[in-house]
Design an enzyme around this catalytic site. Structure first.
Site, PDB file in Angstrom:
ATOM      1  N   ASN A   1       3.022  95.437  51.426  1.00 53.77           N
ATOM      2  CA  ASN A   1       1.688  95.604  52.371  1.00 53.77           C
ATOM      3  C   ASN A   1       1.689  97.048  53.037  1.00 53.77           C
ATOM      4  O   ASN A   1       2.517  97.552  53.604  1.00 53.77           O
ATOM      5  CB  ASN A   1       1.767  94.587  53.779  1.00 53.77           C
TER       6      ASN A   1
ATOM      7  N   LYS B   1      -0.615  98.146  54.464  1.00 59.42           N
ATOM      8  CA  LYS B   1      -1.354  98.420  55.883  1.00 59.42           C
ATOM      9  C   LYS B   1      -2.522  99.527  55.636  1.00 59.42           C
ATOM     10  O   LYS B   1      -3.032 100.058  54.671  1.00 59.42           O
ATOM     11  CB  LYS B   1      -0.507  98.718  56.990  1.00 59.42           C
TER      12      LYS B   1
ATOM     13  N   HIS C   1      -2.009  88.040  59.506  1.00 55.04           N
ATOM     14  CA  HIS C   1      -0.965  89.110  59.727  1.00 55.04           C
ATOM     15  C   HIS C   1      -0.782  89.263  61.058  1.00 55.04           C
ATOM     16  O   HIS C   1      -2.186  89.304  61.985  1.00 55.04           O
ATOM     17  CB  HIS C   1      -0.932  90.321  59.074  1.00 55.04           C
TER      18      HIS C   1
ATOM     19  N   GLU D   1      -0.851  91.619  63.059  1.00 53.18           N
ATOM     20  CA  GLU D   1      -1.744  92.753  63.364  1.00 53.18           C
ATOM     21  C   GLU D   1      -3.193  92.380  63.411  1.00 53.18           C
ATOM     22  O   GLU D   1      -3.790  93.007  64.263  1.00 53.18           O
ATOM     23  CB  GLU D   1      -1.359  94.154  62.551  1.00 53.18           C
TER      24      GLU D   1
ATOM     25  N   GLU E   1       7.085  86.428  59.649  1.00 59.69           N
ATOM     26  CA  GLU E   1       7.244  87.757  60.123  1.00 59.69           C
ATOM     27  C   GLU E   1       7.360  87.576  61.435  1.00 59.69           C
ATOM     28  O   GLU E   1       6.305  87.722  62.228  1.00 59.69           O
ATOM     29  CB  GLU E   1       5.988  88.682  59.729  1.00 59.69           C
TER      30      GLU E   1
ATOM     31  N   GLY F   1       8.233  96.577  61.914  1.00 60.54           N
ATOM     32  CA  GLY F   1       8.159  98.197  61.932  1.00 60.54           C
ATOM     33  C   GLY F   1       9.128  98.488  63.019  1.00 60.54           C
ATOM     34  O   GLY F   1       9.038  99.771  63.360  1.00 60.54           O
TER      35      GLY F   1
ATOM     36  N   SER G   1      10.943  94.705  58.860  1.00 60.31           N
ATOM     37  CA  SER G   1      12.123  95.592  58.537  1.00 60.31           C
ATOM     38  C   SER G   1      13.015  95.288  57.478  1.00 60.31           C
ATOM     39  O   SER G   1      14.320  95.341  57.661  1.00 60.31           O
ATOM     40  CB  SER G   1      12.880  95.672  59.921  1.00 60.31           C
TER      41      SER G   1
END
Length: 249
Positions: free
Chosen positions: A9, A11, A93, A95, A163, A169, A209
């Site tokens: 991904n 992003k 996701h 985000e 996730e 991240g 990660s």
């Protein structure tokens, strides 16, 4: 057997200057023992599809609208993604759920739209650090799974990506036991809802990660069928060792 999947991904990263990285990946994987997918920004999707043609690498979208078409400025329909060369799309996701206030019902509607045009829906689930520390992980994950996955799903058009939000991240990774617990729970929930054939056929990815240094041990966990990788998928030299670890698992 479930086909293992290494999905990247990108992003909101990448312009045309990133395409050589994708070309290098495609050249390295003219064939592959696992499925390889890169999800670039929508502005790069068609060019990315051209770059990876005639290789084992496929491309996908990062989101789609639930509607087929209409007055939705700035959005892309599932059909548009497919027309641009996508074979899959990431949905729900964290985000998107956080930045755009997406709820399970909206994710489910998008997944239905994606499946209707032949795209694989990669539905993301994950708990916050506060929910993890409160012991609510499985409750949160179970509710997201129930609300975000359409009834008409099949093992061919659905992938689930776990996730944990607190690991995305951050460099923090759940223990292997924690990953195994969630993936085992997801497998049991899918079997209970859809039956043995579909429930055992849906691929479960881990994301958060994932790096070359920890990929092999994560892929050794039962019911981990691959990874949804963020930053480490931006460079072929970083993503290739993750793919290789998956091929060896």
């Amino acid at each position: 057997m479930r086909q293992k999947l290494a999905a990247g991904n990108w992003k909101m990263n990448g312009t045309s200057a990133m395409l050589p990285e994708l070309k290098a990946l495609a050249e390295a994987y003219g064939t592959a023992g696992v499925e390889v997918l890169i999800c670039p920004p929508a502005a790069l999707l068609h060019r990315a599809a051209v770059v990876v043609s005639d290789s084992a690498v496929a491309v996908g979208g990062q989101d789609c609208h639930a509607a087929v078409s209409g007055a939705h400025t700035g959005d892309n329909s599932a059909e548009m993604l497919k027309d641009a060369g996508a074979s899959a799309v990431i949905l729900g996701h964290s985000e998107r759920r956080t930045d755009h206030s997406e709820r399970d019902a909206a994710v489910c509607a998008k997944a239905e739209a994606a499946m209707a045009v032949g795209l694989t829906a990669i539905v993301c689930l994950g708990e916050s650090l506060q929910q993890r520390e409160a012991g609510e992980t499985l409750t949160v994950i179970g509710a997201q799974l129930q609300g975000s996955v359409p009834d008409g799903s099949t093992a061919d058009n659905l992938v689930i990506a776990y996730e944990p939000i607190w690991a995305i991240g951050t460099g923090k990774v759940p223990t292997l036991e924690q990953i195994g617990e969630v993936h085992g729970f997801l497998r049991a929930q899918l079997v209970a809802r859809f039956g043995d054939e579909l429930g055992t056929g849906v691929r479960l990815l881990y994301g958060g990660s994932v790096k070359p240094g920890n990929a092999a041990e994560i892929f050794a966990v039962e019911d981990v069928d691959g990874a949804l990788v963020g930053g480490a998928s931006l460079k072929a030299a970083d993503f290739a060792p993750i793919i290789a670890a998956l091929e060896r698992s």
